[in-house]
Design an enzyme around this catalytic site. Structure first.
Site, short mmCIF file in Angstrom:
data_model
loop_
_atom_site.label_atom_id
_atom_site.label_comp_id
_atom_site.label_asym_id
_atom_site.label_seq_id
_atom_site.Cartn_x
_atom_site.Cartn_y
_atom_site.Cartn_z
N TYR A 98 5.32 11.12 -11.86
CA TYR A 98 4.05 10.38 -11.84
C TYR A 98 4.06 9.26 -12.87
O TYR A 98 4.45 9.47 -14.02
CB TYR A 98 2.88 11.32 -12.18
CG TYR A 98 2.49 12.23 -11.04
CD1 TYR A 98 1.47 11.88 -10.17
CD2 TYR A 98 3.16 13.42 -10.82
CE1 TYR A 98 1.12 12.70 -9.12
CE2 TYR A 98 2.82 14.27 -9.77
CZ TYR A 98 1.80 13.89 -8.92
OH TYR A 98 1.46 14.71 -7.88
N GLY A 109 9.25 4.71 -12.53
CA GLY A 109 9.56 5.82 -11.63
C GLY A 109 11.06 5.95 -11.43
O GLY A 109 11.62 7.05 -11.45
N LYS A 110 11.74 4.80 -11.29
CA LYS A 110 13.20 4.80 -11.10
C LYS A 110 13.89 5.42 -12.31
O LYS A 110 14.84 6.20 -12.17
CB LYS A 110 13.65 3.36 -10.85
CG LYS A 110 15.13 3.15 -10.76
CD LYS A 110 15.64 3.61 -9.39
CE LYS A 110 17.02 3.12 -9.06
NZ LYS A 110 18.06 3.51 -9.97
N ASN A 136 1.39 10.51 1.54
CA ASN A 136 1.71 9.69 0.37
C ASN A 136 2.82 8.70 0.73
O ASN A 136 3.96 8.79 0.28
CB ASN A 136 2.13 10.61 -0.80
CG ASN A 136 2.21 9.87 -2.12
OD1 ASN A 136 2.09 8.65 -2.16
ND2 ASN A 136 2.41 10.60 -3.19
N TYR A 143 11.06 7.11 -2.47
CA TYR A 143 12.18 8.05 -2.41
C TYR A 143 13.24 7.58 -1.42
O TYR A 143 14.44 7.67 -1.69
CB TYR A 143 11.69 9.46 -2.04
CG TYR A 143 10.77 10.06 -3.06
CD1 TYR A 143 11.11 10.09 -4.41
CD2 TYR A 143 9.54 10.61 -2.70
CE1 TYR A 143 10.26 10.63 -5.36
CE2 TYR A 143 8.68 11.16 -3.64
CZ TYR A 143 9.05 11.17 -4.96
OH TYR A 143 8.21 11.70 -5.90
C1 LIG Z 1 6.01 6.91 -6.67
C2 LIG Z 1 6.08 6.36 -8.09
C3 LIG Z 1 6.55 7.44 -9.05
C4 LIG Z 1 7.09 5.19 -8.11
O1 LIG Z 1 7.21 4.71 -9.43
P1 LIG Z 1 7.23 3.17 -9.78
O2 LIG Z 1 7.44 3.06 -11.24
O3 LIG Z 1 6.05 2.50 -9.21
O4 LIG Z 1 8.53 2.67 -8.98
P2 LIG Z 1 9.68 1.73 -9.54
O5 LIG Z 1 9.07 0.48 -10.08
O6 LIG Z 1 10.55 2.48 -10.48
O7 LIG Z 1 10.51 1.42 -8.24
C5 LIG Z 1 11.89 1.69 -8.14
C6 LIG Z 1 12.40 1.09 -6.87
O8 LIG Z 1 11.69 1.61 -5.76
C7 LIG Z 1 10.99 0.55 -5.11
N1 LIG Z 1 9.68 0.99 -4.76
C8 LIG Z 1 8.73 1.51 -5.57
N2 LIG Z 1 7.62 1.78 -4.86
C9 LIG Z 1 7.90 1.40 -3.60
C10 LIG Z 1 7.16 1.38 -2.40
N3 LIG Z 1 5.91 1.81 -2.36
N4 LIG Z 1 7.75 0.91 -1.30
C11 LIG Z 1 9.03 0.47 -1.30
N5 LIG Z 1 9.77 0.43 -2.42
C12 LIG Z 1 9.20 0.89 -3.54
C13 LIG Z 1 10.94 -0.60 -6.10
O9 LIG Z 1 10.89 -1.84 -5.45
C14 LIG Z 1 12.22 -0.41 -6.83
O10 LIG Z 1 13.30 -0.92 -6.07
P3 LIG Z 1 14.38 -1.85 -6.74
O11 LIG Z 1 15.06 -0.98 -7.76
O12 LIG Z 1 15.27 -2.22 -5.59
O13 LIG Z 1 13.63 -2.99 -7.33
C15 LIG Z 1 4.72 5.79 -8.54
O14 LIG Z 1 4.30 4.84 -7.60
C16 LIG Z 1 3.64 6.84 -8.74
O15 LIG Z 1 3.53 7.43 -9.81
N6 LIG Z 1 2.79 7.07 -7.71
C17 LIG Z 1 1.65 7.96 -7.83
C18 LIG Z 1 2.04 9.40 -8.03
C19 LIG Z 1 2.91 9.89 -6.94
O16 LIG Z 1 2.63 9.69 -5.77
N7 LIG Z 1 3.96 10.61 -7.33
C20 LIG Z 1 4.86 11.23 -6.40
C21 LIG Z 1 4.32 12.56 -6.03
S1 LIG Z 1 5.44 13.37 -4.93
#
Ligand SMILES: CC(C)(COP(=O)(O)OP(=O)(O)OC[C@H]1O[C@@H](n2cnc3c(N)ncnc32)[C@H](O)[C@@H]1OP(=O)(O)O)[C@@H](O)C(=O)NCCC(=O)NCCS
Length: 172
Positions: A98, A109-110, A136, A143
């Site tokens: 999260y 997140g990455k 979600n 992922y």
């Molecule tokens: C899901 C989550 C953890 C992703 O974290 P984030 O910090 O926003 O993602 P990042 O910036 O690290 O993204 C990493 C890569 O994924 C890609 N990415 C991130 N979100 C994306 C999306 N919604 N659609 C497509 N690609 C996505 C980014 O473009 C990036 O790609 P790149 O390395 O080629 O540039 C975050 O959005 C979050 O906390 N969401 C709410 C809580 C949640 O749903 N958690 C998961 C519960 S199962």
């Protein structure tokens, strides 16, 4: 540029763990779930007691993502029988990842995902798996982009609501 640091959560940081857990859960899911179900989940699953028990379990690890010492996200991984499903010795579960919405899309997140993969390799796991709510879509895309493939489904209880989680796996 601000650097993101991933650090193992310390016993003295349980209150901070509860704060980031509640804040991110509310941000992520309150607009798609009833107030009662959210309240019940937060009270039962993210209480200090519950989080302390999880933290004390040697088969779980928590990590914080910090930017300038501010906690902006967290990760929980499970091994062995603590995994919420399968419980195989050669797999590891990402139970929670999260990030605060203000910091989405900034690679936080990455970095947390990379930490989970690093731990999995250290433990000689063959795969990393997780369950993600079927609605979600944002997380599912995140992922998929990071190499996880769908392989099944399992139930997830949010308050009184039995939801469906899509299971996704990254083969190492
Ligand atoms: C899901 C989550 C953890 C992703 O974290 P984030 O910090 O926003 O993602 P990042 O910036 O690290 O993204 C990493 C890569 O994924 C890609 N990415 C991130 N979100 C994306 C999306 N919604 N659609 C497509 N690609 C996505 C980014 O473009 C990036 O790609 P790149 O390395 O080629 O540039 C975050 O959005 C979050 O906390 N969401 C709410 C809580 C949640 O749903 N958690 C998961 C519960 S199962």
């Amino acid at each position: 540029m601000n650097t993101i640091e991933i650090s193992l959560t310390k016993p003295s940081e349980i209150n901070a763990l509860q704060k980031i857990s509640k804040e991110t859960f509310i941000e992520a899911f309150s607009n798609q779930n009833s107030e009662e179900n959210m309240k019940k989940y937060l009270e039962e699953n993210l209480s200090i007691n519950q989080l302390t028990n999880e933290f004390m379990n040697s088969e779980s690890l928590f990590y914080f993502a910090k930017m300038d010492d501010k906690i902006i996200g967290y990760l929980k991984v499970n091994f062995g029988k603590t995994q919420t499903d399968f419980k195989e010795d050669d797999s590891i579960e990402i139970e929670r990842v999260y990030v605060l919405s203000e910091f989405h899309g900034k690679n936080v997140g990455k970095k947390l995902l990379d930490k989970a993969i690093e731990i999995s390799r250290e433990k000689n796991a063959k795969s990393v798996w997780l369950g993600v709510w079927e609605k979600n879509y944002k997380a599912i895309r995140f992922y998929q982009k990071n190499g996880f493939l769908e392989f099944g489904k399992h139930p997830f209880i949010l308050g009184d609501d039995i939801q469906t989680d899509i299971l996704m796996k990254l083969q190492l």
